[in-house]
Write a protein that holds these residues in place. Sequence first.
Motif, PDB file in Angstrom:
ATOM      1  N   TRP A   1      12.572   4.969   1.082  1.00 27.06           N
ATOM      2  CA  TRP A   1      13.618   4.766   0.083  1.00 27.06           C
ATOM      3  C   TRP A   1      14.107   3.320   0.113  1.00 27.06           C
ATOM      4  O   TRP A   1      14.270   2.692  -0.940  1.00 27.06           O
ATOM      5  N   ARG A   2      14.318   2.778   1.298  1.00 21.99           N
ATOM      6  CA  ARG A   2      14.813   1.402   1.385  1.00 21.99           C
ATOM      7  C   ARG A   2      13.770   0.392   0.937  1.00 21.99           C
ATOM      8  O   ARG A   2      14.113  -0.697   0.473  1.00 21.99           O
ATOM      9  N   MET A   3      12.518   0.736   1.061  1.00 27.08           N
ATOM     10  CA  MET A   3      11.452  -0.144   0.588  1.00 27.08           C
ATOM     11  C   MET A   3      11.183   0.030  -0.903  1.00 27.08           C
ATOM     12  O   MET A   3      10.225  -0.524  -1.435  1.00 27.08           O
ATOM     13  N   ARG A   4      12.001   0.836  -1.577  1.00 28.08           N
ATOM     14  CA  ARG A   4      11.932   0.990  -3.036  1.00 28.08           C
ATOM     15  C   ARG A   4      10.593   1.589  -3.488  1.00 28.08           C
ATOM     16  O   ARG A   4      10.043   1.203  -4.527  1.00 28.08           O
ATOM     17  N   LEU A   5      10.080   2.542  -2.735  1.00 24.72           N
ATOM     18  CA  LEU A   5       8.822   3.163  -3.131  1.00 24.72           C
ATOM     19  C   LEU A   5       9.040   4.103  -4.309  1.00 24.72           C
ATOM     20  O   LEU A   5      10.070   4.773  -4.405  1.00 24.72           O
TER      21      LEU A   5
ATOM     22  N   MET B   1      -0.721  -6.176   2.757  1.00 29.31           N
ATOM     23  CA  MET B   1      -0.499  -4.812   3.245  1.00 29.31           C
ATOM     24  C   MET B   1       0.362  -4.075   2.227  1.00 29.31           C
ATOM     25  O   MET B   1       1.529  -4.407   2.049  1.00 29.31           O
ATOM     26  N   PRO B   2      -0.182  -3.084   1.516  1.00 27.05           N
ATOM     27  CA  PRO B   2       0.614  -2.386   0.503  1.00 27.05           C
ATOM     28  C   PRO B   2       1.719  -1.548   1.142  1.00 27.05           C
ATOM     29  O   PRO B   2       1.492  -0.834   2.120  1.00 27.05           O
ATOM     30  N   LEU B   3       2.899  -1.625   0.583  1.00 31.00           N
ATOM     31  CA  LEU B   3       3.994  -0.809   1.074  1.00 31.00           C
ATOM     32  C   LEU B   3       3.715   0.674   0.841  1.00 31.00           C
ATOM     33  O   LEU B   3       4.163   1.524   1.614  1.00 31.00           O
ATOM     34  N   GLU B   4       2.981   1.000  -0.218  1.00 28.81           N
ATOM     35  CA  GLU B   4       2.626   2.397  -0.459  1.00 28.81           C
ATOM     36  C   GLU B   4       1.763   2.944   0.688  1.00 28.81           C
ATOM     37  O   GLU B   4       1.784   4.136   0.966  1.00 28.81           O
ATOM     38  N   PHE B   5       1.006   2.046   1.339  1.00 33.19           N
ATOM     39  CA  PHE B   5       0.188   2.427   2.489  1.00 33.19           C
ATOM     40  C   PHE B   5       1.029   2.464   3.763  1.00 33.19           C
ATOM     41  O   PHE B   5       1.122   3.485   4.439  1.00 33.19           O
ATOM     42  N   SER B   6       1.674   1.332   4.090  1.00 35.18           N
ATOM     43  CA  SER B   6       2.318   1.205   5.399  1.00 35.18           C
ATOM     44  C   SER B   6       3.575   2.047   5.536  1.00 35.18           C
ATOM     45  O   SER B   6       3.895   2.520   6.626  1.00 35.18           O
TER      46      SER B   6
ATOM     47  N   PHE C   1       3.126  -8.521   2.804  1.00 34.48           N
ATOM     48  CA  PHE C   1       3.385  -7.223   2.179  1.00 34.48           C
ATOM     49  C   PHE C   1       3.329  -7.351   0.667  1.00 34.48           C
ATOM     50  O   PHE C   1       3.613  -8.397   0.087  1.00 34.48           O
ATOM     51  N   GLY C   2       2.977  -6.284   0.027  1.00 33.35           N
ATOM     52  CA  GLY C   2       2.919  -6.273  -1.425  1.00 33.35           C
ATOM     53  C   GLY C   2       2.932  -4.844  -1.917  1.00 33.35           C
ATOM     54  O   GLY C   2       3.153  -3.910  -1.152  1.00 33.35           O
ATOM     55  N   ARG C   3       2.662  -4.668  -3.182  1.00 35.98           N
ATOM     56  CA  ARG C   3       2.660  -3.348  -3.798  1.00 35.98           C
ATOM     57  C   ARG C   3       1.397  -3.164  -4.615  1.00 35.98           C
ATOM     58  O   ARG C   3       0.931  -4.095  -5.268  1.00 35.98           O
ATOM     59  N   ILE C   4       0.865  -1.976  -4.557  1.00 31.41           N
ATOM     60  CA  ILE C   4      -0.250  -1.640  -5.439  1.00 31.41           C
ATOM     61  C   ILE C   4       0.278  -1.351  -6.839  1.00 31.41           C
ATOM     62  O   ILE C   4      -0.291  -1.777  -7.835  1.00 31.41           O
ATOM     63  N   PHE C   5       1.402  -0.631  -6.905  1.00 30.83           N
ATOM     64  CA  PHE C   5       1.972  -0.225  -8.201  1.00 30.83           C
ATOM     65  C   PHE C   5       3.294  -0.962  -8.384  1.00 30.83           C
ATOM     66  O   PHE C   5       4.383  -0.423  -8.180  1.00 30.83           O
ATOM     67  N   ARG C   6       3.187  -2.232  -8.755  1.00 29.64           N
ATOM     68  CA  ARG C   6       4.348  -3.120  -8.794  1.00 29.64           C
ATOM     69  C   ARG C   6       5.363  -2.732  -9.854  1.00 29.64           C
ATOM     70  O   ARG C   6       6.552  -2.996  -9.710  1.00 29.64           O
ATOM     71  N   ALA C   7       4.897  -2.141 -10.955  1.00 28.61           N
ATOM     72  CA  ALA C   7       5.795  -1.904 -12.091  1.00 28.61           C
ATOM     73  C   ALA C   7       6.492  -0.548 -12.039  1.00 28.61           C
ATOM     74  O   ALA C   7       7.380  -0.294 -12.861  1.00 28.61           O
ATOM     75  N   LEU C   8       6.110   0.320 -11.114  1.00 27.61           N
ATOM     76  CA  LEU C   8       6.721   1.645 -11.081  1.00 27.61           C
ATOM     77  C   LEU C   8       8.152   1.555 -10.565  1.00 27.61           C
ATOM     78  O   LEU C   8       8.431   0.848  -9.587  1.00 27.61           O
ATOM     79  N   PRO C   9       9.078   2.298 -11.163  1.00 28.67           N
ATOM     80  CA  PRO C   9      10.475   2.263 -10.709  1.00 28.67           C
ATOM     81  C   PRO C   9      10.618   2.952  -9.361  1.00 28.67           C
ATOM     82  O   PRO C   9       9.890   3.900  -9.046  1.00 28.67           O
TER      83      PRO C   9
END
Length: 524
Positions: free
Chosen positions: A390-394, A270-275, A29-37
Amino acid sequence: MAVAPLPRPHGGVRGADLSRSSVLFGGPFGRIFRALPPADYGADEAANLAALKKLAAAMLAAPDPIRNGPDAEESGIPAAFTYFGQFVDHDLTFDPASSLQKQNDPDALVDYRTPRFDLDNVYGRGPDDQPYLYSDGLHFNLGRALTGAAHNPHAHDLPRSSPAPTAAGAHPARRAIIGDPRNDENVIVSQLQGLFLRFHNHLADKHGDFAAAQRAVRWHYQWVVLNDFLPTIVADTVLQEVLPHVAAGSDLVTDPPKLRFYKPRNEAFMPLEFSAAAYRFGHSMVRPEYQLNPTLKHPHVIFAGDSTHPNLKGFRQLPADWAIDWRFFIDLEQLDWGTEDPEVHDPRNNNRVQLAYKIDTSLVNPLGHLPSTIGADPDALALRNLERGWRMRLPSGQAVARAMGEVPLLDLAINIGKFTGSDPLTPITEIDPVFADNCPLWTYVLAEAVKKPVPIMTSQGTKTCEARLLGPVGGRIVAETMVGLMLADSSSYVAQHPRWTPDAELMENGRFGLRELIKAALAT
């Protein structure tokens, strides 16, 4: 004798036991937009959950009354694409790891998932390691024959285990013996899994070699994803930026994909923003009920049901006359529009393709109370999605839009409800002011869906349905993730043979998509 309960494939909300202060999302798992709060909706957990519960309740909607012809909730997209999307999700998130490995690696730093379009949800670990899935090391086992659909004469249930002992009067558990048990969680995805078993057997007869047949099945499946599924669900203007060859009618070499945001540094992830957000758009496409075949005179409801209107829950042996007539789910051929059967009691499903519901900010009310075999704590699907995000900090949808260079939707344009043109809609800030410029990413993706007129055939002739396709944020996340995963997979046709095209004998009028794949499987 006590009997172990059926597994609950989704259980509680993923991430519920994680600290929201954690930034550890490594491994698959990872993030496409890692720096966004991350987006928050209150001062503490209780306040956040209270706001999300209000939004989830507002997103639940009763279906329109039955009418003869397309209703305003229908999208013009054949219902088969809803469950193909679920099938794809199970492929991308297949998890063959042992429980011991998960205990030793709770943060998933070792990639025991396979975020690839490799159909390991069908093939499992292959005939050498799971020989019981196969009849002869080359062909898949099939279950007992099913009837009820003359246009699907070779229909079979999935192969299943022997019935376990049960208490008096209880229905015996007959668990599917397949690569991924989640592909038995409802009747439609179960029979779609069966079609893939048959499609493999069809190509196995042609190639006579397991490895060659497996590669051919995977490449045809990947072709469908890029050239049929994505064009069906993603707005044209968005898809043209990611896959210019689709609009140009060329190939991946002449017009290669263009990825602006999904750029893995080392391995595909797998981006969290996707999944956890964008790819959950398909939940809004689910109909409350489906007609399986012309023999069954009543439609089947998704979950709750009775003796007259049975439900489509899975994890059980299918009744013998429940073969799916796939003409009711995708346009395999023109049905006889002039001879409607008065015994079929739902005119929406009478002798025509059932259409997915629109991609909008509403879910049909059966999804408000999932059965315990599917998910619990909470059992409302919308709340599960919102709480997971919310729990995945999106980040919020507006934050992602700005990071993409898009102008975010105004709060007044983020309306909650059915996008029918007549049903009342509620701006999200009227549900709770905490959502001002702070819309959950999943809800934002649904709200920004783009209109597209789609012609469909009905018993009254050709009519136009208003489809809604994924827009600049959701469409971009979904398309770039899927294309990026194929580019990163050294065994995909995109990486090995970008000029490859499907077998000519399987194509119709130079086209191969989900329709043609299903037709080939039905012939086996």
